[in-house]
Design a protein around this motif. Structure first.
Motif, PDB file in Angstrom:
ATOM      1  N   LYS A   7       0.771  -1.266   0.105  1.00 47.62           N
ATOM      2  CA  LYS A   7      -0.092   0.051   0.021  1.00 47.62           C
ATOM      3  C   LYS A   7       0.815   1.339  -0.174  1.00 47.62           C
ATOM      4  CE  LYS A   7      -4.408  -1.513   0.906  1.00 47.62           C
ATOM      5  NZ  LYS A   7      -4.266  -2.728   0.206  1.00 47.62           N
ATOM      6  N   THR A   8       1.931   1.127  -0.496  1.00 48.76           N
ATOM      7  CA  THR A   8       3.061   2.430  -0.785  1.00 48.76           C
ATOM      8  C   THR A   8       2.242   3.593  -1.362  1.00 48.76           C
ATOM      9  OG1 THR A   8       4.643   0.965  -0.922  1.00 48.76           O
ATOM     10  CG2 THR A   8       5.040   3.230  -1.265  1.00 48.76           C
ATOM     11  N   PRO A   9       2.223   4.655  -0.715  1.00 48.25           N
ATOM     12  CA  PRO A   9       1.670   5.806  -1.347  1.00 48.25           C
ATOM     13  C   PRO A   9       2.372   6.093  -2.776  1.00 48.25           C
ATOM     14  CG  PRO A   9       1.974   6.232   0.884  1.00 48.25           C
ATOM     15  CD  PRO A   9       2.589   5.038   0.775  1.00 48.25           C
ATOM     16  N   ILE A  10       1.714   6.360  -3.764  1.00 46.55           N
ATOM     17  CA  ILE A  10       2.169   7.047  -5.035  1.00 46.55           C
ATOM     18  C   ILE A  10       1.758   8.252  -5.286  1.00 46.55           C
ATOM     19  CG2 ILE A  10       1.848   6.657  -7.529  1.00 46.55           C
ATOM     20  CD1 ILE A  10       1.638   3.582  -6.731  1.00 46.55           C
ATOM     21  N   SER A  11       2.729   9.043  -5.853  1.00 48.43           N
ATOM     22  CA  SER A  11       2.587  10.552  -6.255  1.00 48.43           C
ATOM     23  C   SER A  11       3.063  10.562  -7.838  1.00 48.43           C
ATOM     24  CB  SER A  11       3.270  11.612  -5.706  1.00 48.43           C
ATOM     25  OG  SER A  11       4.323  11.366  -5.261  1.00 48.43           O
TER      26      SER A  11
END
Ligand code: FAD
Length: 282
Positions: A7-11
């Motif tokens: 669930k690594t946040p992505i930008s």
């Protein structure tokens, strides 16, 4: 190599298109990339002035699509008044996140053209003094040292100063050697820096372009990667396939180590970023 639970946040980072066709292509790429549920999208800013209007327009388009958007914002050549006016414009457009940078002077300008801000830390301190906590402030970080710094230790101290001036999180320059990133993060922690330092990920799609860009920004392309890329010559398919493997492995190492997020330099293309994330179940 799939890790469906990650669930690594992505930008995602875009640059402002210069033509109507570019605007339409970017809008189509964004629609595909939104499947990744990005935490925010950032839009680069031409320190020389050529794309500043394009940055805000692209940010407005993204905000109108219901996604958080952060303009990159550089202070080189700027005055306090011009920065104040820009902050008001961002605020009125609904911007709540900025990527605050010093930027680079276009070639041909001497140091005298630097303006009223010397370093990004001056810009961060000014934004905080003028607007309090209104904006979430991202800053740049350089795991392999900023090319103009005297030593890695000087650069790290300058980074810590920028964080103390009020940055909330950092995005790194692209790198292809995860050890450089991990060491930088450890050393920053040792200096008391406790904000997230999010790795900037550049998909490899073009050999000469990535080699030139890496040389300019002080990023090392490991010899074995450089040699293979050069060895493919004009074989674009092999370059893309190899580039996907290399960058997927890098992202796999980073997410396995529990990085606080991933910032993709998309170059306004959906395919490579989506494929890397698909392979890793991100
Ligand atoms: P700074 O943090 O100010 O650092 C610049 C140099 O000054 C470094 O060598 C640092 O060691 C030194 N320094 C800083 N503070 C001190 C101090 N107090 N004393 C002595 N030395 C000091 N450029 C663009 O033009 N447009 C963009 O949209 C853009 N987006 C970027 C996004 C990311 C994530 C990154 C990492 C870079 C981006 N850049 C962009 C490039 C950036 O503008 C250049 O790398 C620029 O040369 C440095 O900007 P900075 O904000 O990191 O500068």
């Amino acid at each position: 190599m799939t890790h469906p639970s990650r669930k690594t946040p992505i930008s995602l980072e875009f640059f402002p298109p210069k033509t109507p066709d570019g605007v339409a292509k970017l809008a189509a790429a964004r629609r595909e990339l939104y499947a990744l549920k990005p935490e925010f999208c950032s839009v680069t800013y031409g320190a020389g002035g050529s794309t500043q209007e394009g940055t805000l327009q692209t940010v407005r388009d993204i905000l109108a699509e219901g996604v958080d958007a952060a303009p990159h914002f550089s202070c080189v050549g700027a005055s306090r008044d011009s920065i104040r006016a820009k902050l008001r414009e961002f605020d009125a457009a609904g911007v709540r996140r900025l990527v605050a940078l010093r930027g680079d002077l276009p070639s041909g300008f001497g140091a005298g053209a630097l303006g009223e801000f010397r370093y990004a830390s001056d810009l961060v301190a000014f934004i905080r003094a003028e607007t309090g906590r209104r904006f979430h402030i991202e800053v740049g970080a350089y795991p392999e040292m900023h090319p103009q710094a005297r030593t890695p230790s000087d650069d790290l101290k300058a980074f810590a100063t920028k964080v103390r001036a009020g940055a909330d999180s950092a995005i790194t320059q692209m790198f292809f050697n995860s050890d450089a990133y991990f060491r930088f993060v450890d050393e920053a922690h040792a200096l008391g820096v406790d904000i997230p330092i999010v790795p900037g990920i550049m998909p490899i799609t073009n050999a000469s372009g990535i080699i030139r860009f890496a040389d300019n920004c002080g990023t090392e392309i490991p010899r074995w990667i450089r040699l293979r890329l050069q060895g493919f010559g004009d074989d674009v398919e092999s370059i893309r396939a190899f580039g996907l493997d290399v960058v997927t492995d890098l992202v796999d190492q980073l997410t396995t180590a529990g990085v606080p997020g991933l910032h993709f330099y998309t170059m306004n293309q959906a395919g490579p970023t989506l494929e890397i994330c698909r392979r890793l179940g991100l």
